[in-house]
Design a protein around this motif. Structure first.
Motif, PDB file in Angstrom:
ATOM      1  N   SER A 777      12.072   0.896  25.464  1.00  0.00           N
ATOM      2  CA  SER A 777      10.997   0.405  24.465  1.00  0.00           C
ATOM      3  C   SER A 777      10.105   1.313  24.083  1.00  0.00           C
ATOM      4  O   SER A 777       9.797   1.205  22.936  1.00  0.00           O
ATOM      5  N   VAL A 778       9.575   2.286  24.813  1.00  0.00           N
ATOM      6  CA  VAL A 778       8.679   3.374  24.259  1.00  0.00           C
ATOM      7  C   VAL A 778       9.322   4.182  23.372  1.00  0.00           C
ATOM      8  O   VAL A 778       8.752   4.418  22.436  1.00  0.00           O
ATOM      9  N   LEU A 779      10.557   4.792  23.515  1.00  0.00           N
ATOM     10  CA  LEU A 779      11.280   5.662  22.675  1.00  0.00           C
ATOM     11  C   LEU A 779      11.574   4.772  21.448  1.00  0.00           C
ATOM     12  O   LEU A 779      11.491   5.426  20.341  1.00  0.00           O
ATOM     13  N   ASP A 780      11.789   3.606  21.417  1.00  0.00           N
ATOM     14  CA  ASP A 780      12.064   2.735  20.173  1.00  0.00           C
ATOM     15  C   ASP A 780      10.949   2.956  19.303  1.00  0.00           C
ATOM     16  O   ASP A 780      11.069   2.966  18.169  1.00  0.00           O
ATOM     17  N   ARG A 781       9.592   3.175  19.724  1.00  0.00           N
ATOM     18  CA  ARG A 781       8.413   3.032  18.967  1.00  0.00           C
ATOM     19  C   ARG A 781       8.221   4.384  18.460  1.00  0.00           C
ATOM     20  O   ARG A 781       7.492   4.648  17.346  1.00  0.00           O
ATOM     21  N   TRP A 782       8.829   5.325  18.689  1.00  0.00           N
ATOM     22  CA  TRP A 782       8.584   6.799  18.321  1.00  0.00           C
ATOM     23  C   TRP A 782       9.739   7.448  17.810  1.00  0.00           C
ATOM     24  O   TRP A 782       9.453   8.566  17.177  1.00  0.00           O
ATOM     25  N   LEU A 783      10.868   7.272  18.328  1.00  0.00           N
ATOM     26  CA  LEU A 783      12.122   7.757  17.685  1.00  0.00           C
ATOM     27  C   LEU A 783      12.821   7.129  16.528  1.00  0.00           C
ATOM     28  O   LEU A 783      12.916   5.890  16.776  1.00  0.00           O
ATOM     29  N   PRO A 784      13.338   7.842  15.621  1.00  0.00           N
ATOM     30  CA  PRO A 784      14.011   6.905  14.258  1.00  0.00           C
ATOM     31  C   PRO A 784      15.061   6.535  15.058  1.00  0.00           C
ATOM     32  O   PRO A 784      16.088   7.073  15.491  1.00  0.00           O
ATOM     33  N   LYS A 785      15.531   5.142  14.464  1.00  0.00           N
ATOM     34  CA  LYS A 785      16.570   4.512  15.132  1.00  0.00           C
ATOM     35  C   LYS A 785      17.778   5.084  14.341  1.00  0.00           C
ATOM     36  O   LYS A 785      17.893   5.397  13.237  1.00  0.00           O
ATOM     37  N   GLN A 786      19.246   4.967  15.089  1.00  0.00           N
ATOM     38  CA  GLN A 786      20.487   5.361  14.463  1.00  0.00           C
ATOM     39  C   GLN A 786      20.810   4.544  13.344  1.00  0.00           C
ATOM     40  O   GLN A 786      20.356   2.959  13.461  1.00  0.00           O
ATOM     41  N   LYS A 787      21.198   4.565  12.260  1.00  0.00           N
ATOM     42  CA  LYS A 787      21.646   3.767  11.048  1.00  0.00           C
ATOM     43  C   LYS A 787      22.919   3.037  11.778  1.00  0.00           C
ATOM     44  O   LYS A 787      23.699   3.537  12.742  1.00  0.00           O
ATOM     45  N   LYS A 788      22.564   1.904  11.289  1.00  0.00           N
ATOM     46  CA  LYS A 788      23.765   0.836  11.715  1.00  0.00           C
ATOM     47  C   LYS A 788      25.417   1.355  11.580  1.00  0.00           C
ATOM     48  O   LYS A 788      26.051   1.113  12.594  1.00  0.00           O
ATOM     49  N   LYS A 789      25.539   2.147  10.501  1.00  0.00           N
ATOM     50  CA  LYS A 789      27.114   2.519  10.449  1.00  0.00           C
ATOM     51  C   LYS A 789      27.420   3.596  11.458  1.00  0.00           C
ATOM     52  O   LYS A 789      28.427   3.728  11.475  1.00  0.00           O
TER      53      LYS A 789
END
Length: 932
Positions: A777-789
């Motif tokens: 949950s914390v990392l989700d707020r601060w790291l860019p998410k992987q592109k869906k593809k």
């Protein structure tokens, strides 16, 4: 031109227009000075074969076959009334020549003479008498349909003809008027001043006597029924050829009674407005922008400026001379704007004649001509000095009130933090006492202490929360969260409490409510805790229900309605309005009987409003209460797969694809080896690369040598703690124009710790023991998410916890099995199960730390106690030994506060619990050896 003259002109234009539109005869209006045709009616256009525009661009010489000199002589005779009937030949547009009789009479429009000419086509009339009669009848019709009254009087002044309009205006039929003269006293005519209007002064009599027209004479005339009618009269003489005296007079007149009534009302209104104009404390003024001449100004200028109106009229620059030097720029700007055609609304200071400084409000409106040029400026000035003084007093009072409020909030925050430290010590020591052999009476006392201390700690937390909200320092998070999980976590907390009271606790969530939302789940949970907790507290029997429904929903937002209903004691109607005020309860006895700060509902209200919602209550004494609130959330734009994290669904293989697109490693700053291994394993399991720094100095060196996507920072380390390390990194970043997210890791887990970390320059906060869902949950707020593809599903791997389910399901107050269960699935760099290695490392480290702690307690060394206890607390919490970590935290607090007397009993209790922790962890290793 005054209003009356304008009205007269409009009446003349109106009558003239009606005459032309309804006249069947060929009618021309000719300028005798140059022979130009000024106007022509439809009949004239039809006769000559031209349009109105074409005909009005011609001269009489273009259509009359006579020589120009003869035409000019004829116009001269018509103007001089020597001859007004002419026989001409006129040329049509087709070239055809027609015989015409022209009746020309001079008319005056705005003091200019024109020839009003009626043209009769007598081409056929010369051959037939019938055609002449037709033309005569046409002339009669023209007179009949005219809106103005027309009376024809012979040489003796006797009325011989009157049209219907005359009958209507005078109130007499034509038959009754015939034979009467203007000398008849029965007319009862008066002048405007009310004096009698004698017959010999009547315009028609003057015209007949002098042979001259008599125009614009106003007369009052009493009708037979007694009504006074005001008329405006024009009289024109009629001459026969070569005659010196008129043989008749044509008198036209119009009813101006209504016009005079309006005029009188306007004069009355004008007097009233002038009275108001002169009495108000407002300066009204008008100015010619081209000459800068003041056209009018109200007397109030002397009261505001100290100068009489004459001073501004004589010196128009006096306006600017009075403006305060510091505001002269505003005055010049306003002047430029209004001359440019924009209305002006401004405020500035002036210096009165006596030197006093006053505030004024100025409003200027420009007026324009048909070409859009500013022709007049109208202004209004108001003295607002008293208003400004009041505003300044209110501003100062508001600042003082805000300062007092801030001081109060800061004091409450400081006191709550200061009180919380010894309160945790009381709770911890009392916990230890409850774990010892106590008599029944002693146990009751200890439980009473525990309950009272917990209540007091809740009071402190409530006060801190309320002071933060009141001071505007409460910030809401905006993160993705599972609505259903958040709500069920609240119900789960109160399930046992409701069961103990014999209450039914139910939950109903509408299927329309989206699971994945964006908002602050912590504050939503806090509001639900308050409402559900109160419902259970004040309900002796029956049930408590939480219902969640959707109030409205669109593509991006959902408005959710929460309702908590109980069958409790209820609240009196007159008290409902006070429930959400701070320190308020239904009555004083409630606080004594049920406990509570009276801040819970006030905080809930503030939080709901902060989240953009509203809160309310309905209640009935003896039947229960319903508390409700609405909150609007953004719907999450992520798919469930992006928001839901399952530990069973993630492979522990170190080459697993990361959930985040970083491209750079993470830096872990942690001095405790056990915590290092656990954190590295968790991050590797998530597909992240990690570098480890054992202290603050190593962290600073690593940051300056290598680029990191994020830093996980332990708060308490030897030599240089996490707070100081963060400050040094932030100072270095400022010069480099960059910012690395820093996440605090601490085992303090106290309310207010997150705010302390943020103030130190850290971006977020995670408490130990670190759980994988919390970490994601914390990392989700601060790291860019992987592109869906680029995302791929993590391969499932059988959980290591399957090696002995019974072991992990046992109820232990020593070890939190959920922590061990999560660690059991982690592997080290060689893909070996991590937990046995962690246990061995912990046993070696903790043994040394317990020895150091024992020596420090024996020496009463507060710094050594704090250092060893903190290190032991951190590693123990990471392996789920939370109760033991809590004891370590108490001992750490005593060391920090230099309270090191009589710590031997607490340390002996710690030694006992430490042995129990080691025993359970060794049991795990035995189980592991049996399975691998």
């Amino acid at each position: 031109m005054d209003l009356l003259q304008k009205t007269d002109l409009e009446e003349i234009k109106k009558s003239y227009h009606q005459f032309f539109e309804n006249n069947l005869a060929i009618t021309l209006l000719i300028d005798p000075q140059n022979g130009r045709i000024v106007d022509a009616n439809r009949a004239a256009c039809d006769f000559y074969g031209y349009s109105t525009d074409e005909l009005c661009h011609k001269f009489i010489y273009d259509i009359n076959t006579l020589h120009n000199n003869e035409i000019n002589q004829g116009m001269l005779r018509a103007i001089n009334r020597k001859l007004n009937i002419f026989h001409f030949k006129h040329r049509l547009s087709s070239g055809e020549i027609r015989d015409v009789d022209v009746y020309s009479s001079p008319v005056f429009i705005q003091d200019q003479a024109f020839l009003y000419s009626i043209v009769f086509d007598v081409t056929d009339w010369k051959r037939t008498e019938a055609a002449l009669r037709d033309n005569e009848e046409s002339f009669r019709t023209i007179v009949s349909v005219m809106a103005e009254g027309i009376v024809v009087q012979n040489r003796k002044g006797t009325i011989i003809r009157a049209n219907p309009a005359a009958e209507q205006i005078l109130g007499l039929t034509e038959e009754k008027m015939k034979g009467r003269t203007s000398m008849d006293p029965s007319w009862r005519a008066i002048h405007e001043n009310g004096s009698p209007f004698h017959g010999e002064d009547h315009p028609s009599m003057v015209t007949l006597r002098t042979g001259l027209p008599c125009r614009n004479v106003t007369m009052g005339l009493y009708k037979p029924e007694g009504d006074l009618t005001w008329i405006r009269i024009n009289s024109e003489p009629l001459f026969r050829p070569d005659a010196d005296k008129p043989y008749a007079a044509v008198t036209t007149f119009s009813d101006i009674t209504e016009q005079r009534n309006v005029q009188n009302k306007l004069k009355t209104t004008e007097r009233q407005l002038k009275g108001i104009f002169n009495s108000l404390d407002l300066v009204f003024w008008s100015m010619d922008p081209h000459s800068n001449k003041i056209l009018q100004i109200s007397p109030a200028c002397e009261k505001i400026y100290g100068y009489p109106p004459e001073a501004f009229i004589e010196n128009p620059r006096l306006w600017f001379d009075c403006i305060h030097p510091d505001d002269i720029h505003n005055g010049e700007k306003a002047n430029n704007n209004v001359l440019g055609g924009s209305p002006v609304y401004t405020e500035n200071r002036i210096i009165r004649r006596d030197g006093e400084v006053r505030w004024i409000r100025v409003h200027i409106i420009p007026l324009f001509d048909d070409d859009g040029r500013v022709t007049l400026l109208n202004g209004l000035i108001m003295d607002i000095t008293d208003k400004k003084q009041t505003e300044e007093e209110l501003r100062l009072a508001k600042e003082k009130a805000e300062e007092a409020s801030r001081a109060k909030s800061d004091f409450l925050a400081m006191m709550s933090h200061e009180i919380r430290t010894p309160m945790n010590g009381i709770l911890g020591m009392n916990d230890l006492m409850l774990d010892t052999a106590l008599t029944r009476e002693q146990n009751e006392y200890a439980e009473a202490i525990q309950e009272s201390a917990e209540v007091l700690l809740n009071v402190i937390n409530d006060i801190l929360d309320y002071s933060k909200v009141e001071a505007g320092k409460m910030e809401l998070e905006k993160i993705d969260f599972d609505l259903h999980t958040t709500i069920r976590s609240v119900i789960k907390v109160f399930t046992n409490k409701a069961k103990d009271k014999g209450l039914v606790l139910s939950l109903s969530i509408s299927p329309e409510a989206d699971k994945l939302l964006q908002g602050d789940p912590t504050r939503l949970r806090q509001v639900l805790f308050n409402l559900v907790g109160n419902a259970i507290k004040f309900t002796k029997s029956g049930k408590v229900s939480l219902t969640v429904t959707v109030k409205s929903k669109d593509k991006d937002r959902i408005n959710i309605y929460f309702e908590v209903t109980d069958t409790g004691i209820g609240i009196e109607k007159e008290l409902l309005g006070y429930l959400f005020s701070p320190f308020s309860q239904a009555d004083n006895s409630t606080s004594r009987k049920f406990g509570g700060t009276g801040l819970g509902l006030a905080i809930s209200k503030k939080l709901v409003e902060l989240m953009g919602g509203e809160i309310g209550v309905t209640s009935e004494i003896g039947k229960g209460s319903t508390f409700w609130f609405t909150v609007s959330f953004l719907t999450s734009q992520s798919s469930p797969a992006e928001n839901t994290f399952s530990t069973d669904g993630i492979s522990s293989h170190k080459n697993s694809r990361s959930l985040w697109q970083t491209g750079r490693p993470l830096l872990l700053v942690e001095d405790h080896e056990t915590n290092q291994k656990l954190a590295v394993a968790l991050l590797n399991k998530l597909g992240l690369q990690v570098d480890v720094a054992k202290n603050g100095m190593e962290a600073i060196h690593a940051v300056t040598e290598k680029s990191y996507a994020l830093i996980l920072m332990d708060c308490q380390m030897p030599e240089l703690d996490g707070f100081e390390t963060t400050q040094i990194i932030r100072d270095w970043e400022f010069a480099q124009h960059q910012h690395i997210p820093i996440i605090a890791m601490t085992a303090m887990a106290m309310q207010g710790d997150r705010e302390k970390c943020i103030r130190a320059g850290m971006d977020d906060y995670i408490s130990k023991p670190i759980m994988i869902e919390q970490l994601v949950s914390v990392l989700d707020r601060w790291l860019p998410k992987q592109k869906k593809k680029e995302k791929q599903a993590f391969a499932e791997k059988p959980s290591s916890s399957s090696l002995d389910v019974a072991f992990f399901d046992q109820d232990s107050s020593i070890i939190d099995m959920s922590v061990l269960r999560e660690i059991a699935d982690l592997t080290d760099d060689q893909s070996h199960t991590l937990l046995p290695s962690l246990v061995e490392t912990y046993e070696v480290e903790s043994k040394k730390l317990m020895k150091s702690l024992s020596d420090a307690v024996r020496r009463s060394d507060p710094e050594a106690i704090e250092k060893a206890a903190h290190a032991l607390k951190s590693g123990s919490a990471s392996l789920g030994a939370l109760h033991f970590a809590k004891l370590c935290g108490q001992l750490e607090s005593y060391g920090r506060n230099k309270r090191v007397d009589n710590l031997e009993p607490l340390f002996l209790h710690m030694e006992k619990m430490y042995r129990e922790v080691i025993t359970i962890l060794r049991q795990f290793n035995d189980i592991h050896r049996r399975n691998y």
